[in-house]
Write a protein that holds these residues in place. Structure first.
Motif, short mmCIF file in Angstrom:
data_model
loop_
_atom_site.label_atom_id
_atom_site.label_comp_id
_atom_site.label_asym_id
_atom_site.label_seq_id
_atom_site.Cartn_x
_atom_site.Cartn_y
_atom_site.Cartn_z
N VAL A 59 36.15 20.06 32.80
CA VAL A 59 37.00 21.22 32.53
C VAL A 59 36.50 22.43 33.32
CG1 VAL A 59 37.95 22.72 30.72
CG2 VAL A 59 37.40 20.33 30.23
N SER A 60 35.18 22.52 33.38
CA SER A 60 34.63 23.74 33.97
C SER A 60 34.68 23.73 35.51
CB SER A 60 33.19 23.97 33.52
OG SER A 60 32.41 22.87 33.94
N THR A 61 34.83 22.52 36.07
CA THR A 61 34.79 22.46 37.55
C THR A 61 35.82 23.38 38.24
OG1 THR A 61 34.06 20.21 37.31
CG2 THR A 61 34.70 20.88 39.51
N PRO A 62 37.13 23.33 37.79
CA PRO A 62 38.10 24.18 38.49
C PRO A 62 37.72 25.66 38.43
CG PRO A 62 39.20 22.75 36.90
CD PRO A 62 37.74 22.55 36.71
N THR A 63 37.27 26.11 37.23
CA THR A 63 36.95 27.53 37.11
C THR A 63 35.78 27.87 38.01
OG1 THR A 63 35.99 26.79 35.06
CG2 THR A 63 37.80 28.35 34.90
N ARG A 64 34.79 26.95 38.03
CA ARG A 64 33.63 27.25 38.86
C ARG A 64 34.04 27.31 40.34
NH1 ARG A 64 28.74 23.54 37.62
NH2 ARG A 64 28.69 23.27 39.85
N ARG A 65 34.93 26.35 40.67
CA ARG A 65 35.34 26.34 42.08
C ARG A 65 36.11 27.62 42.43
NH1 ARG A 65 37.63 20.91 43.89
NH2 ARG A 65 35.43 20.38 43.76
N SER A 66 37.02 28.01 41.49
CA SER A 66 37.79 29.22 41.81
C SER A 66 36.86 30.43 41.80
CB SER A 66 38.94 29.39 40.81
OG SER A 66 38.46 29.96 39.63
N GLY A 67 35.85 30.40 40.94
CA GLY A 67 34.88 31.50 40.93
C GLY A 67 34.14 31.55 42.25
N LYS A 68 33.83 30.36 42.76
CA LYS A 68 33.13 30.29 44.05
C LYS A 68 34.01 30.87 45.16
CE LYS A 68 30.68 26.57 46.06
NZ LYS A 68 30.51 25.13 45.99
N HIS A 69 35.30 30.50 45.07
CA HIS A 69 36.23 31.02 46.07
C HIS A 69 36.33 32.53 45.99
CE1 HIS A 69 38.62 27.13 47.05
NE2 HIS A 69 37.35 27.12 47.43
N GLN A 70 36.40 33.03 44.73
CA GLN A 70 36.51 34.47 44.55
C GLN A 70 35.31 35.17 45.16
OE1 GLN A 70 36.99 35.57 40.51
NE2 GLN A 70 39.21 35.70 40.69
N MET A 71 34.14 34.61 44.88
CA MET A 71 32.90 35.19 45.38
C MET A 71 32.91 35.22 46.91
SD MET A 71 30.14 36.46 44.34
CE MET A 71 28.79 37.14 45.29
N PHE A 72 33.39 34.10 47.47
CA PHE A 72 33.43 33.96 48.92
C PHE A 72 34.32 35.06 49.53
CE2 PHE A 72 34.79 31.92 52.89
CZ PHE A 72 33.56 31.51 53.38
N LEU A 73 35.52 35.20 48.89
CA LEU A 73 36.46 36.20 49.38
C LEU A 73 35.89 37.60 49.23
CD1 LEU A 73 39.97 34.97 48.19
CD2 LEU A 73 39.10 35.24 50.53
N ARG A 74 35.21 37.82 48.07
CA ARG A 74 34.68 39.14 47.80
C ARG A 74 33.62 39.50 48.84
NH1 ARG A 74 31.98 40.49 42.20
NH2 ARG A 74 31.05 42.44 42.92
N MET A 75 32.80 38.50 49.17
CA MET A 75 31.75 38.75 50.16
C MET A 75 32.36 39.08 51.52
SD MET A 75 28.90 35.96 49.21
CE MET A 75 27.96 36.14 50.70
N LEU A 76 33.41 38.32 51.83
CA LEU A 76 34.09 38.57 53.12
C LEU A 76 34.58 39.99 53.18
CD1 LEU A 76 36.39 35.57 54.08
CD2 LEU A 76 34.49 36.54 55.33
N LEU A 77 35.26 40.40 52.09
CA LEU A 77 35.92 41.70 52.06
C LEU A 77 34.89 42.83 52.04
CD1 LEU A 77 38.96 41.96 52.03
CD2 LEU A 77 38.80 42.66 49.64
N ARG A 78 33.88 42.67 51.12
CA ARG A 78 32.90 43.75 50.97
C ARG A 78 32.10 43.91 52.26
NH1 ARG A 78 33.69 47.26 47.23
NH2 ARG A 78 31.48 47.70 46.93
N ALA A 79 31.83 42.79 52.91
CA ALA A 79 31.02 42.84 54.13
C ALA A 79 31.66 43.76 55.15
CB ALA A 79 30.85 41.46 54.72
N SER A 80 32.98 43.69 55.24
CA SER A 80 33.61 44.54 56.25
C SER A 80 33.86 45.95 55.72
CB SER A 80 34.92 43.90 56.74
OG SER A 80 35.57 43.29 55.66
N LEU A 81 33.99 46.08 54.37
CA LEU A 81 34.28 47.41 53.83
C LEU A 81 33.03 48.28 53.78
CD1 LEU A 81 36.89 46.83 51.00
CD2 LEU A 81 37.19 47.85 53.27
N VAL A 82 31.92 47.65 53.42
CA VAL A 82 30.71 48.44 53.21
C VAL A 82 30.17 48.97 54.53
CG1 VAL A 82 28.31 48.32 52.46
CG2 VAL A 82 30.10 47.33 51.06
N ARG A 83 30.20 48.13 55.54
CA ARG A 83 29.71 48.62 56.83
C ARG A 83 30.87 48.74 57.79
NH1 ARG A 83 24.25 45.75 58.11
NH2 ARG A 83 24.07 47.61 59.34
#
Lengths: 376, 421
Positions: free
Chosen positions: A3-27
């Motif tokens: 049950v937890s796999t999908p949420t973890r995967r989507s959480g991982k995706h969210q994290m990935f996207l967030r890192m992508l976005l923040r990386a370009s926004l912060v610097r």
């Protein structure tokens, strides 16, 4: 677990996207300069490719100012059929201009010979744009007199008579014609007046057909099929010179485009490589926190690809504008945007961006995170 | 100390300096090549446009009116005035001799072709094919092969000294002759060396060496008209003005520009009793085509300059950004902002000069290669360009580094040294 796999995967995706976005926004500064490099390169590439595709068509319209590239003339002993012009027009179907010409050798009142020609003056004006004419005939009984013929038929600009087979026509000079060639020794009349006077039908039709060499050859064959009684032939002089000049211009443009695109790509490569190298601390921290090499590579690759794609789209828009501007100021005609250029620009930008991310990645992979974090 | 800083920086950071130097050299290479191509393309395309044929026509001043329909001369051949063949050579003695690509005198006459009852009256055109001439110790070759490059001959061209002839393709087909046959012209047997296809009136004519046509007419040295093919400058407002109404200064400018009108004017003065006129179909249209292509190349060169300027500044900005900690160290040891700036600017200029020299030579090679592969002729780079290119390279490198250097100067040395900025 299941049950937890999908949420973890989507959480991982969210994290990935967030890192992508923040990386370009912060610097922002560094990311913007990388983006700018891609935008400029894509814009230059788009403009060059667009020009390369369109310039042929633009130059062809310039070449059509040289006049006819196909002529229809009588075959030995066979006059042109009366409906020849109509048949040629329908075979041409709007892909050019066809102008009939009829000639006789008339004599002036003192008996010296002069060539009189009948034609459609409206069309000649478009076909032979190099004719330098002081004033075009506008009323019946007016003729266009060649600059050399004028000295013979009416030296003082007075009305004059021309006769052909006993029939005389009274004409006034509407304007003088200068071309530097045989036309200077002729007198031109509107075709219907000419036919009414001499009873002679057109003996040749000059055609300026638009399009590439292949298209013109097709038109030529269609016209030849439409008027089998006549001889249809290309004006070699015009066709050959056009082909040569166009070919050379195209090759020069291609060489220039290749050089410029290469330079722009190198600029992107340098900027993006520096950008990734500059972030080796991020790389080290991610690695120290336990990220796999694949994840990190994926992260940097995704970042580079998104910058490449975004830059390509922005650059495409700017490049289209630049090509249109060049078209307006150089050819006085718009250069239409080509969608077909977009995929290659997009693909090219992404490939160059990915390449510039992979090169420093390969360098960084060999280094221990601890060394980078200590700032050595 | 200052010199040592700059020198050591080059000695120790060879790889980094090499990268920036290569970027500058590449940028300068592209810029040099494009400038060379853009300045040369006018001449090259002009040369190609000459395949449209002659753009100037010389006729006798006292000539009677041409009676010519569809390229066929209906005027009696002995009628009217002639030019002197010997005078034609004076074309090569004029101010514009280097702009004259070629010229061909023409003498149309009528003669009977064939023997006995099948004899037919045809037009015979006398001209030079590729005549070897000398004027003022300078020898050159000219004739229809230069002025009419689209004339195709199957078989061989006759030589100008021979009495061999070319048959027009339509005439040859009608008569059932092929190259290698012999034909009777005015009762004399002549060898046909080739069949000519021109797409014009010549397809129905016999083309013979000029001397033979003069013999047929019975007037040695006579020429009816001369076609001249000249390299010209596109017409502008000045070109179209009447030289008689110009001020002396303007007249000098006008006559020193190779407009088709000023070439006609000079030829007119060199050839007595002749009338020289631009053939507007070729001369005018040539001008517009040339202007368009030149304009296009100019704009593209600007694009190339922009792209290389960006590449150079990107490389320089990166190179300086990587050396933040060095700047921090210099500042921490008490260097003033200006000193730091000077060191970096000096390095930039040195790099620009080195990269510029390499790029200039690379660009010259590239331009030559482009010229050879596209136009089959040299594209030379004017030596005058050398200082200009170096200047541009320095300015661009300077400007490209300026932002990065100013930013580096403003770093707080503490952050710079912690590599945290």
């Amino acid at each position: 677990m299941s049950v937890s796999t999908p949420t973890r995967r989507s959480g991982k995706h969210q994290m990935f996207l967030r890192m992508l976005l923040r990386a370009s926004l912060v610097r922002r500064g560094r990311a913007l300069s990388a983006l700018l490099a891609v935008v400029v390169a894509a814009a230059v590439a788009t403009a060059m490719l667009n020009l390369y595709v369109d310039v042929q068509a633009k130059l062809r319209t310039e070449f059509r100012k040289y006049g006819a590239n196909i002529v229809v003339v009588v075959k030995q002993g066979q006059p042109l059929p009366a409906e020849a012009l109509a048949r040629v027009q329908s075979a041409l179907a709007g892909r050019g201009i066809a102008v009939p010409f009829a000639y006789v050798v008339a004599s002036t009142s003192d008996g010296s010979p002069v060539v009189a020609a009948g034609t459609n003056l409206e069309s000649v004006r478009r076909l032979d744009s190099w004719w330098s004419v002081s004033a075009w005939p506008s009323a019946p009984g007016q003729a266009l007199v060649g600059s050399r013929a004028a000295a013979v038929v009416s030296p003082k600009g007075r009305p004059f008579d021309l006769s052909f087979q006993g029939r005389t026509v009274h004409l006034t000079t509407a304007g003088k014609l200068t071309t530097g060639a045989a036309e200077d020794s002729r007198v031109y009349l509107p075709l219907f007046e000419f036919t009414a006077w001499t009873g002679i039908q057109p003996s040749s039709i000059e055609i300026a057909a638009n399009g590439s060499a292949v298209q013109v050859t097709t038109i030529l064959q269609q016209i030849a099929a439409a008027v089998p009684q006549a001889e249809v032939r290309p004006v070699r002089q015009i066709m050959e010179a056009e082909g040569r000049v166009l070919g050379k211009t195209r090759s020069t443009l291609l060489a220039a485009a290749a050089l410029i695109i290469l330079t722009a790509a190198l600029c992107v490569l340098a900027t993006l490589t520096a950008w990734v190298l500059d972030r080796r601390r991020d790389f080290a921290i991610m690695k120290a926190l336990g990220a796999s090499e694949r994840l990190i590579s994926g992260f940097f690759a995704a970042e580079a690809a998104s910058i490449g794609a975004l830059g390509a789209l922005l650059g495409y828009a700017i490049g289209i504008g630049a090509a249109a501007w060049i078209g307006r100021i150089n050819f006085q005609a718009s250069i239409s945007p080509r969608l077909s250029v977009l995929p290659s620009v997009l693909l090219g930008s992404i490939v160059v961006a990915l390449l510039s991310a992979t090169l420093p990645m390969a360098l960084l992979r060999r280094v221990q995170p601890a060394t980078i974090l200590r700032g050595e | 100390m200052f010199l040592r800083l700059v020198f050591e920086s080059f000695r120790r950071q060879r790889r980094r300096k090499l990268l920036a130097g290569v970027a500058i050299a590449l940028g300068v290479t592209v810029a040099t090549a494009m400038i060379a191509v853009a300045t040369n393309i006018g001449d090259k395309i002009n040369q190609e446009l000459r395949s449209y044929g002659a753009n100037l026509l010389i006729t006798p001043q006292a000539d009677t009116l041409d009676v010519n329909i569809g390229g066929v001369d209906l005027k009696p051949p002995s009628d009217g005035a002639f030019l002197n063949e010997a005078d034609v050579l004076r074309i090569k003695g004029t101010f514009w001799k280097n702009n004259i690509v070629g010229f061909a005198p023409m003498l149309p006459v009528r003669a009977s072709l064939g023997a006995g009852a099948q004899a037919e009256s045809v037009e015979v055109l006398g001209t030079w094919f590729a005549k070897q001439l000398a004027y003022d110790h300078e020898s050159f070759v000219t004739g229809v092969r230069t002025t009419y490059p689209w004339w195709k001959v199957s078989g061989a061209w006759p030589t100008d000294q021979s009495s061999d002839v070319l048959l027009g393709a339509d005439l040859a087909e009608k008569q059932g002759r092929k190259s290698g046959d012999s034909v009777e012209i005015n009762g004399q047997s002549r060898r046909v060396t080739g069949i000519l296809t021109s797409g014009g009136a010549e397809d129905d004519q016999v083309i013979v060496p000029l001397r033979l046509a003069q013999q047929i007419l019975g007037r040695p040295g006579a020429v009816r008209r001369v076609y001249v093919s000249a390299l010209t400058k596109p017409e502008d407002a000045l070109a179209l003005r009447d030289p008689k109404t110009m001020s002396p200064a303007l007249l000098e400018k006008w006559s020193c520009s190779p407009y088709v009108q000023s070439i006609a004017y000079v030829l007119q003065q060199a050839l007595p009793h002749a009338r020289v006129e631009p053939i507007r179909q070729v001369a005018n249209t040539e001008g517009t085509v040339l202007t368009r292509i030149k304009g296009l190349m100019l704009l593209i060169t600007l694009a190339a300059l922009l792209a290389s300027a960006l590449a150079v500044s990107a490389a320089m900005a990166t190179a300086i950004f990587e050396r933040r900690s060095e700047i921090g160290l210099m500042k921490a040891l008490g260097a003033a902002n200006t000193t730091v700036g000077f060191v970096f600017f000096a390095e930039a200029v040195l790099l620009a000069l080195l990269g510029g020299v390499a790029g200039f030579f690379g660009g010259s090679l590239l331009a030559r290669e482009i010229g050879r592969s596209i136009f089959n002729s040299q594209i030379g780079v004017e030596p005058v360009l050398f200082p200009i290119i170096l200047g541009i390279a320095t300015i661009v490198t300077f400007a490209g580094s300026a932002v990065a250097i100013f930013r580096a100067m403003r770093f707080d040395p503490v952050y710079a040294l912690k590599a945290d900025a």
